[in-house]
Write a protein that holds these residues in place. Structure first.
Motif, mmCIF file in Angstrom:
data_model
loop_
_atom_site.group_PDB
_atom_site.id
_atom_site.type_symbol
_atom_site.label_atom_id
_atom_site.label_comp_id
_atom_site.label_asym_id
_atom_site.label_seq_id
_atom_site.Cartn_x
_atom_site.Cartn_y
_atom_site.Cartn_z
ATOM 1 N N ARG A 95 13.618 72.482 -35.267
ATOM 2 C CA ARG A 95 13.986 71.426 -34.303
ATOM 3 C C ARG A 95 14.975 70.437 -34.926
ATOM 4 O O ARG A 95 15.867 69.931 -34.248
ATOM 5 N N GLY A 112 -0.253 71.331 -36.333
ATOM 6 C CA GLY A 112 0.397 70.068 -36.720
ATOM 7 C C GLY A 112 -0.614 68.947 -36.871
ATOM 8 O O GLY A 112 -0.538 68.149 -37.813
ATOM 9 N N TYR A 142 -6.693 63.999 -24.891
ATOM 10 C CA TYR A 142 -7.558 64.126 -26.077
ATOM 11 C C TYR A 142 -7.213 63.189 -27.218
ATOM 12 O O TYR A 142 -8.033 62.980 -28.114
ATOM 13 N N HIS A 161 -1.987 63.488 -27.435
ATOM 14 C CA HIS A 161 -2.309 64.248 -26.229
ATOM 15 C C HIS A 161 -2.769 63.229 -25.193
ATOM 16 O O HIS A 161 -3.593 62.354 -25.510
HETATM 17 P P1 AP5 Z 1 6.170 75.639 -33.531
HETATM 18 O O1 AP5 Z 1 6.744 74.296 -33.483
HETATM 19 O O2 AP5 Z 1 5.521 76.077 -34.781
HETATM 20 O O3 AP5 Z 1 5.213 75.796 -32.271
HETATM 21 P P2 AP5 Z 1 3.837 76.577 -32.033
HETATM 22 O O4 AP5 Z 1 3.444 77.586 -33.014
HETATM 23 O O5 AP5 Z 1 3.937 77.007 -30.628
HETATM 24 O O6 AP5 Z 1 2.781 75.497 -32.298
HETATM 25 P P3 AP5 Z 1 2.783 74.070 -31.753
HETATM 26 O O7 AP5 Z 1 3.633 73.164 -32.589
HETATM 27 O O8 AP5 Z 1 3.088 74.130 -30.287
HETATM 28 O O9 AP5 Z 1 1.274 73.654 -31.833
HETATM 29 P P4 AP5 Z 1 0.318 73.195 -33.021
HETATM 30 O O10 AP5 Z 1 -0.553 74.337 -33.375
HETATM 31 O O11 AP5 Z 1 1.053 72.488 -34.126
HETATM 32 O O12 AP5 Z 1 -0.570 72.156 -32.209
HETATM 33 P P5 AP5 Z 1 -0.609 70.536 -32.206
HETATM 34 O O13 AP5 Z 1 -1.300 70.043 -33.422
HETATM 35 O O14 AP5 Z 1 0.726 69.963 -31.866
HETATM 36 O O15 AP5 Z 1 7.289 76.729 -33.142
HETATM 37 C C1 AP5 Z 1 8.129 76.532 -32.029
HETATM 38 C C2 AP5 Z 1 9.100 77.686 -31.916
HETATM 39 O O16 AP5 Z 1 9.942 77.723 -33.104
HETATM 40 C C3 AP5 Z 1 8.493 79.087 -31.840
HETATM 41 O O17 AP5 Z 1 8.181 79.418 -30.507
HETATM 42 C C4 AP5 Z 1 9.624 79.948 -32.411
HETATM 43 O O18 AP5 Z 1 10.634 80.173 -31.427
HETATM 44 C C5 AP5 Z 1 10.209 79.057 -33.493
HETATM 45 N N1 AP5 Z 1 9.582 79.308 -34.812
HETATM 46 C C6 AP5 Z 1 8.698 78.500 -35.460
HETATM 47 N N2 AP5 Z 1 8.318 79.056 -36.639
HETATM 48 C C7 AP5 Z 1 8.993 80.231 -36.725
HETATM 49 C C8 AP5 Z 1 9.012 81.277 -37.699
HETATM 50 N N3 AP5 Z 1 8.265 81.239 -38.808
HETATM 51 N N4 AP5 Z 1 9.815 82.344 -37.448
HETATM 52 C C9 AP5 Z 1 10.573 82.429 -36.350
HETATM 53 N N5 AP5 Z 1 10.587 81.486 -35.380
HETATM 54 C C10 AP5 Z 1 9.799 80.400 -35.575
HETATM 55 O O19 AP5 Z 1 -1.617 70.315 -30.983
HETATM 56 C C11 AP5 Z 1 -1.244 70.610 -29.673
HETATM 57 C C12 AP5 Z 1 -1.806 69.531 -28.710
HETATM 58 O O20 AP5 Z 1 -3.229 69.608 -28.689
HETATM 59 C C13 AP5 Z 1 -1.468 68.094 -29.119
HETATM 60 O O21 AP5 Z 1 -1.242 67.328 -27.971
HETATM 61 C C14 AP5 Z 1 -2.718 67.604 -29.858
HETATM 62 O O22 AP5 Z 1 -2.894 66.201 -29.738
HETATM 63 C C15 AP5 Z 1 -3.818 68.384 -29.147
HETATM 64 N N6 AP5 Z 1 -4.912 68.766 -30.051
HETATM 65 C C16 AP5 Z 1 -4.795 69.233 -31.333
HETATM 66 N N7 AP5 Z 1 -6.010 69.499 -31.852
HETATM 67 C C17 AP5 Z 1 -6.912 69.202 -30.876
HETATM 68 C C18 AP5 Z 1 -8.342 69.287 -30.794
HETATM 69 N N8 AP5 Z 1 -9.085 69.728 -31.839
HETATM 70 N N9 AP5 Z 1 -8.942 68.913 -29.626
HETATM 71 C C19 AP5 Z 1 -8.198 68.481 -28.555
HETATM 72 N N10 AP5 Z 1 -6.838 68.389 -28.585
HETATM 73 C C20 AP5 Z 1 -6.216 68.743 -29.722
#
Ligand code: AP5
Length: 222
Positions: A41, A19, A143, A140
């Motif tokens: 969501r 994201g 971060y 975050h």
């Molecule tokens: P989904 O919402 O896609 O969740 P996810 O894959 O678990 O991924 P996230 O949104 O948790 O993380 P992200 O990779 O986007 O990380 P972010 O940028 O937020 O899916 C949720 C649920 O929906 C699934 O479990 C499933 O049940 C269902 N679902 C979804 N798609 C589906 C499909 N195709 N089929 C079936 N079911 C489905 O970053 C995370 C954190 O880290 C943030 O706080 C951010 O600020 C921090 N951060 C980011 N990058 C960095 C960095 N480089 N350094 C330090 N911190 C960082």
């Protein structure tokens, strides 16, 4: 003669930064960002029957059934803005059946980005994640902290963002990732997602620039 809009997929473990990178990519390239998790969501928040069924799976860290997810993504991809600007598909496909469905509908990506992040970093990223319900921006606590007190006061947490639930999501991811990857091997670019977000973006940006320059020749045939 305008170049064809690019079609990009981004994949990676939960909290690998999909994201966050999509926001940076969208800002520079103006693709339409389509996140399967966000679509789900929204359905949960709308209180529909599909939303209720989806939430049950999401709470267990399992994949939501194809009959809900596939149509949802397909419909979004078919909207005129996705067709005109190009799209950035985040968190889809997560299984070979989802990838096959997309192929059957005629959606073929130009690039498949895989964010690689060691597991020990992921839990830390999940438990510190917060969302701004007003702007949709991802923060975050450590971060990427909120810019003002006002924003800090309104931040929310996702219902599946606990250490226990991210471990379940990770199991699901690990079980499915190879099957999906094998379908896009020739257009995959692997990115080190453990660096700071600007350095992760620099890697993605260079892959996208190369693709633009090649006038969309598939990476595998370069
Ligand atoms: P989904 O919402 O896609 O969740 P996810 O894959 O678990 O991924 P996230 O949104 O948790 O993380 P992200 O990779 O986007 O990380 P972010 O940028 O937020 O899916 C949720 C649920 O929906 C699934 O479990 C499933 O049940 C269902 N679902 C979804 N798609 C589906 C499909 N195709 N089929 C079936 N079911 C489905 O970053 C995370 C954190 O880290 C943030 O706080 C951010 O600020 C921090 N951060 C980011 N990058 C960095 C960095 N480089 N350094 C330090 N911190 C960082």
């Amino acid at each position: 003669n305008k170049a064809e809009p690019l079609k990009v997929m981004i994949s990676g473990a939960p909290a690998s930064g999909k994201g966050t990178q999509c926001e940076l990519i969208r800002r520079k390239y103006d693709f339409v960002h389509i996140a399967a998790g966000d679509l789900l969501r929204a359905e949960v928040a709308a209180g529909t029957e599909n939303g209720r069924r989806a939430k049950e799976c999401m709470e267990k860290g399992q994949l939501v059934p194809d009959e809900i997810v596939v149509m949802m993504v397909k419909e979004r991809l078919l909207l005129p803005d996705s067709q005109e600007k190009g799209w950035l598909l985040d968190g889809y496909p997560r299984s070979s059946s989802q990838a096959n469905a997309l192929k059957e509908f005629g959606f073929q990506p130009d690039l498949f980005i895989l964010l690689e992040v060691p597991e020990e970093i992921l839990v830390d990223r999940v438990v510190g994640r917060r969302l701004d319900p007003v702007t949709g921006k991802i923060y975050h606590l450590k971060y990427s902290p909120p810019e003002t007190q006002e924003i800090a006061a309104r931040l929310t947490q996702r219902f599946d963002d606990t250490e226990e639930k991210v471990k379940l999501r990770l199991l699901t991811h690990n079980k499915n990732v190879e099957a999906v990857l094998s379908m896009y091997e020739d257009i995959t670019v692997k990115v080190d997602g453990s660096l700071c977000k600007e350095d992760v973006f620099a890697q993605i940006d260079s892959a996208l620039r190369a693709l633009r320059k090649q006038g969309q020749t598939p990476l595998g045939s370069l």
